[in-house]
Motif scaffolding. Structure first.
Motif, PDB file in Angstrom:
ATOM      1  N   ASN A  87       0.822  -1.215   0.000  1.00 15.92           N
ATOM      2  CA  ASN A  87       0.000   0.000   0.000  1.00 15.92           C
ATOM      3  C   ASN A  87       0.851   1.257   0.000  1.00 15.92           C
ATOM      4  OD1 ASN A  87      -2.375  -1.485  -0.005  1.00 15.92           O
ATOM      5  ND2 ASN A  87      -2.516  -1.543   2.244  1.00 15.92           N
ATOM      6  N   ILE A  88       2.071   1.141   0.560  1.00 13.34           N
ATOM      7  CA  ILE A  88       2.960   2.308   0.574  1.00 13.34           C
ATOM      8  C   ILE A  88       3.226   2.783  -0.850  1.00 13.34           C
ATOM      9  CG2 ILE A  88       5.315   3.085   1.119  1.00 13.34           C
ATOM     10  CD1 ILE A  88       5.241   1.260   3.539  1.00 13.34           C
ATOM     11  N   PHE A  89       3.286   1.828  -1.767  1.00 16.21           N
ATOM     12  CA  PHE A  89       3.538   2.152  -3.172  1.00 16.21           C
ATOM     13  C   PHE A  89       2.240   2.193  -3.975  1.00 16.21           C
ATOM     14  CE2 PHE A  89       7.404   0.333  -1.452  1.00 16.21           C
ATOM     15  CZ  PHE A  89       8.397   1.193  -1.915  1.00 16.21           C
ATOM     16  N   ASN A  90       1.128   2.408  -3.241  1.00 18.96           N
ATOM     17  CA  ASN A  90      -0.192   2.509  -3.873  1.00 18.96           C
ATOM     18  C   ASN A  90      -0.525   1.287  -4.736  1.00 18.96           C
ATOM     19  OD1 ASN A  90      -0.695   5.133  -2.806  1.00 18.96           O
ATOM     20  ND2 ASN A  90       0.618   6.020  -4.410  1.00 18.96           N
ATOM     21  N   ASN A  91      -0.050   0.115  -4.241  1.00 18.45           N
ATOM     22  CA  ASN A  91      -0.325  -1.156  -4.924  1.00 18.45           C
ATOM     23  C   ASN A  91       0.164  -1.180  -6.373  1.00 18.45           C
ATOM     24  OD1 ASN A  91      -1.623  -2.583  -2.787  1.00 18.45           O
ATOM     25  ND2 ASN A  91      -3.421  -1.265  -3.094  1.00 18.45           N
ATOM     26  N   ALA A  92       1.168  -0.328  -6.653  1.00 14.55           N
ATOM     27  CA  ALA A  92       1.736  -0.341  -8.003  1.00 14.55           C
ATOM     28  C   ALA A  92       2.475  -1.638  -8.269  1.00 14.55           C
ATOM     29  CB  ALA A  92       2.686   0.854  -8.186  1.00 14.55           C
ATOM     30  N   ALA A  93       2.895  -2.298  -7.199  1.00 20.59           N
ATOM     31  CA  ALA A  93       3.574  -3.595  -7.318  1.00 20.59           C
ATOM     32  C   ALA A  93       3.120  -4.472  -6.159  1.00 20.59           C
ATOM     33  CB  ALA A  93       5.094  -3.408  -7.293  1.00 20.59           C
ATOM     34  N   SER A  94       3.081  -5.799  -6.376  1.00 16.59           N
ATOM     35  CA  SER A  94       2.707  -6.703  -5.292  1.00 16.59           C
ATOM     36  C   SER A  94       3.788  -6.682  -4.223  1.00 16.59           C
ATOM     37  CB  SER A  94       2.526  -8.126  -5.835  1.00 16.59           C
ATOM     38  OG  SER A  94       3.779  -8.654  -6.240  1.00 16.59           O
TER      39      SER A  94
END
Length: 316
Positions: free
Chosen positions: A237-244
């Protein structure tokens, strides 16, 4: 005055005192489905004046089709004990493609070799339904044939005055002398009846393994519903779910491995220790679902190539 050469008449060897086919046992599916083994016990015995020529030269066995004319196979006595005379056993083996029709009245012949006999002795035995196994599976027929051979060998022990069998915790099996005769008189017997040998061989039914990605999919989900799983989801979530989260943790593992290699090169001028330490990070990370298994497989391949270079390539 010269005389014309006198013709020399062939003289038959002495005829055996006992010349008999004593018993027959036929089994099928013993090596492969549809094959057959026609085993038989015989006696070629002399009360006196036994020929000096071994039995495998003077006599042979022939298996004929039901018409008594078409030959299906021919073999010789195995000249193992007493030049092949006295009692013995042998067999005709047919693969599934060549096996004669099951439970037919085949004719088993024991005859003198015409090369040595002007009037060869002959004895015939016509197979009956009772000679054929009524069992179907490989295991059952191997056991049936093995038991038959063991009982024949008990008779041979008396006739030969020679031990052929020994008792073990697994049952009665061949001793060294009996095994040598068994394998010589019936080629492939150890595969057909493995249980009667002290050293057993058995064909393995190998099934080609099907490789699946099931375990690779299971590893990341072992943390589902746990506090660690919540932390990992939070990391994504820290990376806005841009990666798993597994992509992120895999990257962290790779950074740690690179750090080890840099440290090893700077401190020790080689990467041997780094390779060992990083293998624990990658293997352990994969087992915990923190490192992608596909990446691990690729790195292991690179490791193998590098190890080959270290151990052999650069010293060539």
């Amino acid at each position: 005055m010269s005389l014309p050469p006198t013709a020399v008449l062939a003289v038959d060897p002495a005829a055996p005192t006992t010349f008999t086919i004593d018993d027959v046992q036929v089994a099928h599916n013993i090596v492969e489905t549809g094959d057959s083994l026609v085993a038989f016990k015989y006696t070629i015995a002399y009360a006196s004046s036994q020929p000096t020529t071994p039995a495998n030269k003077l006599f042979h066995f022939r298996l004929m089709d039901t018409d008594g004319v078409t030959q299906l196979g021919a073999i010789e006595p195995y000249a193992y004990n007493n030049a092949g005379y006295d009692m013995g056993y042998s067999a005709f083996y047919f693969s599934a493609d060549d096996a004669p029709e099951w439970e037919t009245a085949l004719v088993l012949k024991m005859v003198g070799n015409p090369q040595y006999w002007e009037t060869p002795p002959e004895v015939n035995y016509t197979l009956t339904t009772s000679d054929y196994s009524q069992l179907d599976t490989k295991k059952e027929n191997q056991t049936l044939m093995g038991s038959w051979i063991i009982e024949v060998c008990r008779t041979l022990e008396i006739n030969w005055v020679q031990k052929l069998l020994t008792e073990t915790d697994q049952g009665t099996v061949f001793n060294e002398y009996g095994a040598a005769y068994g394998k010589g008189t019936i080629p492939g017997l150890q595969t057909m009846c493995p249980k009667i040998f002290s050293t057993q061989t058995q064909g393995l039914d190998m099934t080609r393994r099907v490789w699946l990605m099931t375990k690779l999919d299971e590893w990341p989900h072992q943390w589902d519903g746990t506090i660690i799983g919540d932390i990992l989801e939070g990391l994504a979530n820290i990376f806005n779910n841009a990666a798993s989260w597994q992509m992120i943790t895999s990257l962290i593992c790779i950074v740690m491995v690179i750090g080890l290699f840099v440290w090893g090169r700077l401190k020790y001028a080689n990467n041997h220790g780094a390779m060992i330490a990083s293998s624990y990070i990658l293997a352990g990370g994969t087992d915990m679902g923190l490192f992608n298994g596909v990446l691990l497989a690729m790195i292991v391949t690179i490791y193998a190539a590098y190890a080959s270079y270290v151990l052999m390539g650069r010293h060539a």
